[in-house]
Design an enzyme around this catalytic site. Structure first.
Site, PDB file in Angstrom:
ATOM      1  N   ASP A  53      13.181  -8.115   2.075  1.00  0.00           N
ATOM      2  CA  ASP A  53      13.319  -6.700   2.436  1.00  0.00           C
ATOM      3  C   ASP A  53      14.711  -6.227   2.003  1.00  0.00           C
ATOM      4  OD1 ASP A  53      11.499  -4.963   4.728  1.00  0.00           O
ATOM      5  OD2 ASP A  53      13.461  -4.158   4.135  1.00  0.00           O
ATOM      6  N   ARG A 108      -6.291  -3.462   4.956  1.00  0.00           N
ATOM      7  CA  ARG A 108      -7.252  -2.636   5.689  1.00  0.00           C
ATOM      8  C   ARG A 108      -6.955  -2.658   7.184  1.00  0.00           C
ATOM      9  NH1 ARG A 108     -12.854  -4.726   3.869  1.00  0.00           N
ATOM     10  NH2 ARG A 108     -13.468  -2.557   3.753  1.00  0.00           N
ATOM     11  N   LYS A 158      -9.826   1.402  -0.982  1.00  0.00           N
ATOM     12  CA  LYS A 158      -8.957   1.769   0.152  1.00  0.00           C
ATOM     13  C   LYS A 158      -8.871   3.300   0.308  1.00  0.00           C
ATOM     14  CE  LYS A 158      -5.798   1.495   3.312  1.00  0.00           C
ATOM     15  NZ  LYS A 158      -5.965   0.901   4.625  1.00  0.00           N
ATOM     16  N   ARG A 201     -12.857   9.093   6.203  1.00  0.00           N
ATOM     17  CA  ARG A 201     -12.456   9.397   7.583  1.00  0.00           C
ATOM     18  C   ARG A 201     -11.863  10.803   7.693  1.00  0.00           C
ATOM     19  NH1 ARG A 201      -9.105   4.498   9.576  1.00  0.00           N
ATOM     20  NH2 ARG A 201      -8.918   5.770  11.435  1.00  0.00           N
ATOM     21  N   CYS A 207      -1.420   7.318   7.004  1.00  0.00           N
ATOM     22  CA  CYS A 207      -2.557   6.867   6.196  1.00  0.00           C
ATOM     23  C   CYS A 207      -3.559   7.994   5.969  1.00  0.00           C
ATOM     24  CB  CYS A 207      -3.257   5.707   6.885  1.00  0.00           C
ATOM     25  SG  CYS A 207      -2.180   4.308   7.175  1.00  0.00           S
TER      26      CYS A 207
HETATM   27  N1  LIG Z   1       1.007   0.785   8.992  1.00  0.00           N
HETATM   28  C1  LIG Z   1      -0.306   0.706   8.847  1.00  0.00           C
HETATM   29  O1  LIG Z   1      -1.057   0.803   9.806  1.00  0.00           O
HETATM   30  C2  LIG Z   1      -0.914   0.427   7.470  1.00  0.00           C
HETATM   31  C3  LIG Z   1      -2.250   0.051   7.383  1.00  0.00           C
HETATM   32  C4  LIG Z   1      -2.794  -0.247   6.133  1.00  0.00           C
HETATM   33  C5  LIG Z   1      -1.996  -0.148   4.999  1.00  0.00           C
HETATM   34  N2  LIG Z   1      -0.695   0.236   5.107  1.00  0.00           N
HETATM   35  C6  LIG Z   1       0.119   0.304   3.888  1.00  0.00           C
HETATM   36  O2  LIG Z   1       1.093  -0.728   3.939  1.00  0.00           O
HETATM   37  C7  LIG Z   1       2.285  -0.307   3.252  1.00  0.00           C
HETATM   38  C8  LIG Z   1       3.491  -0.607   4.109  1.00  0.00           C
HETATM   39  O3  LIG Z   1       3.352   0.104   5.321  1.00  0.00           O
HETATM   40  P1  LIG Z   1       4.196  -0.234   6.625  1.00  0.00           P
HETATM   41  O4  LIG Z   1       3.591   0.576   7.710  1.00  0.00           O
HETATM   42  O5  LIG Z   1       4.358  -1.702   6.804  1.00  0.00           O
HETATM   43  O6  LIG Z   1       5.623   0.388   6.227  1.00  0.00           O
HETATM   44  P2  LIG Z   1       6.996   0.255   7.024  1.00  0.00           P
HETATM   45  O7  LIG Z   1       7.731   1.503   6.732  1.00  0.00           O
HETATM   46  O8  LIG Z   1       6.774  -0.148   8.432  1.00  0.00           O
HETATM   47  O9  LIG Z   1       7.738  -0.978   6.325  1.00  0.00           O
HETATM   48  C9  LIG Z   1       8.073  -1.026   4.989  1.00  0.00           C
HETATM   49  C10 LIG Z   1       9.180  -2.059   4.787  1.00  0.00           C
HETATM   50  O10 LIG Z   1       9.435  -2.119   3.377  1.00  0.00           O
HETATM   51  C11 LIG Z   1      10.842  -2.212   3.195  1.00  0.00           C
HETATM   52  N3  LIG Z   1      11.166  -1.733   1.849  1.00  0.00           N
HETATM   53  C12 LIG Z   1      11.248  -0.463   1.400  1.00  0.00           C
HETATM   54  N4  LIG Z   1      11.564  -0.446   0.091  1.00  0.00           N
HETATM   55  C13 LIG Z   1      11.652  -1.741  -0.295  1.00  0.00           C
HETATM   56  C14 LIG Z   1      11.957  -2.390  -1.527  1.00  0.00           C
HETATM   57  N5  LIG Z   1      12.202  -1.657  -2.624  1.00  0.00           N
HETATM   58  N6  LIG Z   1      11.995  -3.732  -1.552  1.00  0.00           N
HETATM   59  C15 LIG Z   1      11.746  -4.476  -0.438  1.00  0.00           C
HETATM   60  N7  LIG Z   1      11.468  -3.910   0.759  1.00  0.00           N
HETATM   61  C16 LIG Z   1      11.426  -2.570   0.822  1.00  0.00           C
HETATM   62  C17 LIG Z   1      11.427  -1.354   4.295  1.00  0.00           C
HETATM   63  O11 LIG Z   1      12.781  -1.700   4.548  1.00  0.00           O
HETATM   64  C18 LIG Z   1      10.494  -1.696   5.463  1.00  0.00           C
HETATM   65  O12 LIG Z   1      10.963  -2.804   6.193  1.00  0.00           O
HETATM   66  C19 LIG Z   1       2.072   1.169   2.912  1.00  0.00           C
HETATM   67  O13 LIG Z   1       1.671   1.315   1.563  1.00  0.00           O
HETATM   68  C20 LIG Z   1       0.924   1.586   3.795  1.00  0.00           C
HETATM   69  O14 LIG Z   1       0.156   2.612   3.217  1.00  0.00           O
HETATM   70  C21 LIG Z   1      -0.130   0.517   6.317  1.00  0.00           C
END
Ligand SMILES: NC(=O)c1ccc[n+]([C@@H]2O[C@H](COP(=O)([O-])OP(=O)(O)OC[C@H]3O[C@@H](n4cnc5c(N)ncnc54)[C@H](O)[C@@H]3O)[C@@H](O)[C@H]2O)c1
Length: 479
Positions: free
Chosen positions: A49, A175, A229, A236, A283
């Site tokens: 990260d 998902r 996805k 939805r 989302c």
């Molecule tokens: N949160 C959900 O419920 C959910 C569900 C399905 C899919 N997603 C997808 O998962 C992905 C991540 O979502 P999330 O909720 O975990 O996001 P988040 O914001 O909670 O976490 C993202 C992390 O990525 C890190 N980051 C940002 N830029 C970076 C880089 N260049 N290199 C390394 N790390 C980096 C950030 O510091 C952070 O810790 C998104 O594309 C989202 O659409 C999320």
């Protein structure tokens, strides 16, 4: 050990015996549980990260996702037996990994353009460290075409290797849902995999077969996996818009939208969703616009998405209309009335406020000079002030006492389990309640309304349902 091109049996054995190192890029709400899930299958994991604080917390076994079941135990376990380490060294981690999973944030800007900068910058760093034989899996939600287009180009430019030949490249969507990430990933759903060529797809499918319980569905290519996805998300979004429109109609018809939808859904071909105060989160209100952007670039407009946007984005303003209407019934204007918003997060029982409809509702009420307060057990006073610019009332019962109008925007369990009569007795007489999530029992509401103790409106539950309003259907339908 590298797994690209190995057989299913070889990959299974390598994963189980801890010989595969997986680097997970992005240790956020999804990334941290995902890293733990990979470790629980036997893999060694490097969490990567750009946020140093997060990396330090992981390395010291400190859980920053307290509402995510299972994370605490697994993090402690895998840190103590050194199966997981975390780093900010993006390039180095790529050179040490056999499998790379990318789960950094994506979104849309105010003009509806996909924001993929985190994906591009992480791909650049990975490309610099990438070795022959590594399998790269993109798991962040993206517009169709991202893996085979920009991600492939950046990885090839930076590494001088050829995707599909020197290294594997696939898309495999996450998902999962916040609050059940580990279980969703490991147990609840099959993993979807689509690669830029067959060798990539087969390798990734074999890898996931060794990790997840529900198995793998392979699709023709990365573009198809990306579409899976965003199609799920659009379904939805459009379905919620339909439910919202049917709720508005139910208010006119004087029927209870919940009763009607539940009864309709007893037929197996009906899957109507539920209406509400608006669609929030990172989302559902985002993915349709990934598709819209790409479809417009290809010469097609997504009409369903356009109409759904109009309806869904209207819902917070409908809540404001219900507030005005109900306060009017007790001869109060919004101007100067104490209005308390119960629930600011975009979904019940989670601490996440992205695109929450509470924001529009509050802003509109403030424009109308309402005296607006909020209550939310998941947010601190400071967070409520900073994000919503209203004072938080800490004590829920005190908030009811204070309110000229109580507006439920989020269905936290603490609200769903309320004794409505107790709430009504605490509030000013008659109590004015707007139920943006239709949480309360209709027969209880009806008796309080009939006794003159309560003015109530839900989304799809109007005065026509609760009062003595008569609609002249004879002249509508017989004329
Ligand atoms: N949160 C959900 O419920 C959910 C569900 C399905 C899919 N997603 C997808 O998962 C992905 C991540 O979502 P999330 O909720 O975990 O996001 P988040 O914001 O909670 O976490 C993202 C992390 O990525 C890190 N980051 C940002 N830029 C970076 C880089 N260049 N290199 C390394 N790390 C980096 C950030 O510091 C952070 O810790 C998104 O594309 C989202 O659409 C999320």
């Amino acid at each position: 050990m590298k797994i690209f091109g190995k057989t299913k049996e070889e990959i299974k054995e390598l994963v189980k015996s801890g010989k595969v190192t997986v680097a997970v890029y992005g240790l956020g709400k999804v990334g941290l549980p995902l890293a733990l899930a990979y470790a629980s299958a036997g893999n060694k994991v490097i969490g990567v990260d750009i946020n140093e604080k997060i990396v330090d917390m992981v390395n010291s076994g400190k859980n920053y996702l307290p509402h995510e079941p299972g994370v605490d135990e697994l993090l402690k376990k895998f840190i103590s037996d050194k199966r997981i380490t975390a780093t900010t060294k993006l390039e180095k981690a790529a050179s040490e990994a056999d499998v790379i999973s990318i789960i950094v944030p994506t979104g849309i800007d105010e003009h509806g353009k996909p924001e993929l900068n985190a994906i591009f910058s992480v791909s650049k760093a990975i490309g610099k460290g990438l070795d022959k034989g590594t399998l790269v899996i993109l798991e962040s939600t993206v517009p169709p075409g991202t893996t085979e287009g920009p991600v492939r180009a950046i990885l090839e430019e930076e590494s001088a290797l050829k995707a599909g030949i020197d290294f594997g490249l696939v898309f495999s969507p996450e998902r999962v849902k916040s609050g059940t990430v580990l279980k969703d990933f490991l147990e609840n759903y099959p993993k979807i995999v689509g690669g830029i060529n067959e060798k990539s797809t087969l390798t990734a499918a074999a890898f996931y077969e060794a990790v997840v319980k529900k198995g793998v569905i392979t699709v023709m290519n990365a573009r198809a996996a990306e579409a899976v996805k965003v199609f799920e998300g659009v379904y939805r979004y459009v379905n919620i818009a339909l439910a919202n429109e049917l709720a508005l109609l139910s208010e006119l018809l004087g029927v209870d939208v919940l009763e009607v939808i539940r009864a309709a859904n007893s037929q197996p071909y009906s899957h109507i969703h539920f209406p509400g105060a608006g669609v929030g989160g990172h989302c559902i209100p985002v993915y349709p616009f990934f598709l819209k952007f790409v479809s417009e670039a290809l010469g097609m407009d997504l009409r369903f998405v356009n109409v759904s946007k109009l309806i869904n984005e209207y819902m917070p303003y409908h809540i404001v209309d219900l507030i005005i209407e109900s306060l009017n019934e007790v001869k109060k204007p919004v101007h100067g009335s104490k209005i308390v918003i119960f629930g600011l997060t975009f979904r019940g029982d989670i601490k996440a406020i992205e695109r929450s409809p509470a924001k529009q509702i509050i802003n509109k009420l403030k424009q109308l000079k309402g005296d607006v307060y909020a209550h939310d057990p998941f947010l601190t006073k400071e967070e409520v002030k900073e994000e919503f610019n209203v004072p938080k009332i800490e004590d829920m019962w005190n908030a009811f006492q204070k309110a000229d109008c109580a507006v439920f925007v989020t269905d936290h369990s603490i609200y769903k389990n309320l004794d409505l009569e107790k709430v009504v007795n605490l509030m000013k007489k008659p109590a004015v309640i707007i139920d943006g999530r239709n949480m309360f029992n209709l027969s209880e509401i009806r008796s309080l309304v009939e006794n003159g103790k309560l003015i109530y409106r839900g989304v799809g539950r109007s005065e026509r349902l609760l009062g003595k309003y008569k609609i002249d259907f004879e002249s509508i339908l017989r004329a």
